[in-house]
Structures are given as structure tokens and as C-alpha cells.
Write a protein that holds these residues in place. Sequence first.
Motif, PDB file in Angstrom:
ATOM      1  N   ALA A   1      60.833  42.638  15.330  1.00  0.00           N
ATOM      2  CA  ALA A   1      60.198  43.405  16.400  1.00  0.00           C
ATOM      3  C   ALA A   1      59.796  44.798  15.913  1.00  0.00           C
ATOM      4  O   ALA A   1      58.721  45.301  16.257  1.00  0.00           O
ATOM      5  N   LEU A   2      60.643  45.414  15.105  1.00  0.00           N
ATOM      6  CA  LEU A   2      60.321  46.735  14.580  1.00  0.00           C
ATOM      7  C   LEU A   2      59.100  46.674  13.665  1.00  0.00           C
ATOM      8  O   LEU A   2      58.244  47.568  13.703  1.00  0.00           O
TER       9      LEU A   2
ATOM     10  N   THR B   1      50.884  54.492  21.712  1.00  0.00           N
ATOM     11  CA  THR B   1      51.670  53.471  21.011  1.00  0.00           C
ATOM     12  C   THR B   1      52.787  52.953  21.905  1.00  0.00           C
ATOM     13  O   THR B   1      53.051  51.749  21.946  1.00  0.00           O
ATOM     14  N   ILE B   2      53.429  53.852  22.620  1.00  0.00           N
ATOM     15  CA  ILE B   2      54.494  53.441  23.544  1.00  0.00           C
ATOM     16  C   ILE B   2      53.915  52.534  24.629  1.00  0.00           C
ATOM     17  O   ILE B   2      54.475  51.477  24.925  1.00  0.00           O
ATOM     18  N   ALA B   3      52.798  52.924  25.203  1.00  0.00           N
ATOM     19  CA  ALA B   3      52.175  52.118  26.250  1.00  0.00           C
ATOM     20  C   ALA B   3      51.786  50.735  25.736  1.00  0.00           C
ATOM     21  O   ALA B   3      52.018  49.726  26.404  1.00  0.00           O
TER      22      ALA B   3
ATOM     23  N   LEU C   1      57.251  45.032  24.414  1.00  0.00           N
ATOM     24  CA  LEU C   1      58.084  44.776  23.237  1.00  0.00           C
ATOM     25  C   LEU C   1      59.357  45.626  23.283  1.00  0.00           C
ATOM     26  O   LEU C   1      60.462  45.115  23.058  1.00  0.00           O
ATOM     27  N   ILE C   2      59.208  46.908  23.598  1.00  0.00           N
ATOM     28  CA  ILE C   2      60.365  47.807  23.664  1.00  0.00           C
ATOM     29  C   ILE C   2      61.334  47.332  24.749  1.00  0.00           C
ATOM     30  O   ILE C   2      62.549  47.284  24.533  1.00  0.00           O
TER      31      ILE C   2
ATOM     32  N   VAL D   1      63.203  44.210  23.514  1.00  0.00           N
ATOM     33  CA  VAL D   1      64.226  44.547  22.521  1.00  0.00           C
ATOM     34  C   VAL D   1      65.469  45.095  23.227  1.00  0.00           C
ATOM     35  O   VAL D   1      66.597  44.694  22.931  1.00  0.00           O
ATOM     36  N   GLY D   2      65.265  45.993  24.168  1.00  0.00           N
ATOM     37  CA  GLY D   2      66.397  46.560  24.902  1.00  0.00           C
ATOM     38  C   GLY D   2      67.159  45.515  25.692  1.00  0.00           C
ATOM     39  O   GLY D   2      68.401  45.467  25.661  1.00  0.00           O
ATOM     40  N   THR D   3      66.441  44.657  26.389  1.00  0.00           N
ATOM     41  CA  THR D   3      67.071  43.603  27.187  1.00  0.00           C
ATOM     42  C   THR D   3      67.789  42.598  26.299  1.00  0.00           C
ATOM     43  O   THR D   3      68.918  42.184  26.588  1.00  0.00           O
ATOM     44  N   HIS D   4      67.147  42.212  25.219  1.00  0.00           N
ATOM     45  CA  HIS D   4      67.727  41.235  24.296  1.00  0.00           C
ATOM     46  C   HIS D   4      69.023  41.769  23.680  1.00  0.00           C
ATOM     47  O   HIS D   4      70.032  41.067  23.610  1.00  0.00           O
TER      48      HIS D   4
END
Length: 126
Positions: free
Chosen positions: A34-35, A87-89, A94-95, A98-101
Motif C-alpha cells: 500500500a505504501l 495527494t491525500i485526497a 487507500l489511507i 490501511v488504518g482499518t486493516h
Amino acid sequence: MQGLTAEQARWTDGKGNHSVGQLTYHLVFWNKRALERFKGKTPDKFSGNNDETFNNFTAEQWADIVKQFDQNMTEWEKAVEAADDATIAKNASLIAHVGTHNAYHIGQIVFVRKEQGVWDPAKGVK
């Protein structure tokens, strides 16, 4: 993961559930991929067999897997901090994934450690 020996990381309940080591190995695998995507790179080819992301863990890898997990989380933090709003938007989904996973599987890690009797309730989960 802190304070676990390789043998403790390998422990399972015998009911088909994953060990702490397997869960951590899985997180390292997916967090790295993901990164790479977040940074605009193409991850290495993957067979698509998610079992491989758990079952290729060995106790001999434990110290390195913990180190990789810590390094990857630090890299994620730095990458997000350095990213511009566009980039964040673009990568918001994806972000969030990643946090949920990570939250899901870290919850499993705490549960496995509690089942095993190697969880310190002073860490915040009683």
C-alpha cells in the motif's frame, strides 16, 4: 508485538486461527504494498493467494518482521505528513483502508495474546 519471543509469536490456539507472527507478517506484506502505491510505485507481482501473506511466516523471521512493521509504520507516517492535500485526497480511500486493516488485525493480535496469557493489561486493553 513488543516483548514477544519468537516462540510466543508462533503460538496458535489450535482452532485454525492465526498466530501473532502470522498476523504481523500479513500486515507487513500489505502495508508495504500500500505504501508503494501511495508513493506512486508499482508493487511487486503477487499471486493473489492471500493465504501466502499469513502462512509464509516462520519463527526465525520474528525479530525482522517486527522491525519491518515498525519501519513501515514510520514510513507511512512520514509519507502522509509530507504529502500535499491533493495527494491525500487522491489516496483517501487507500489511507482509510490501511488504518482499518491495521486496526482489525492489531485487535486480533491483542486477542491472541490475551488467549495465550501473554498480554499486559497495563498496555491499555484489560
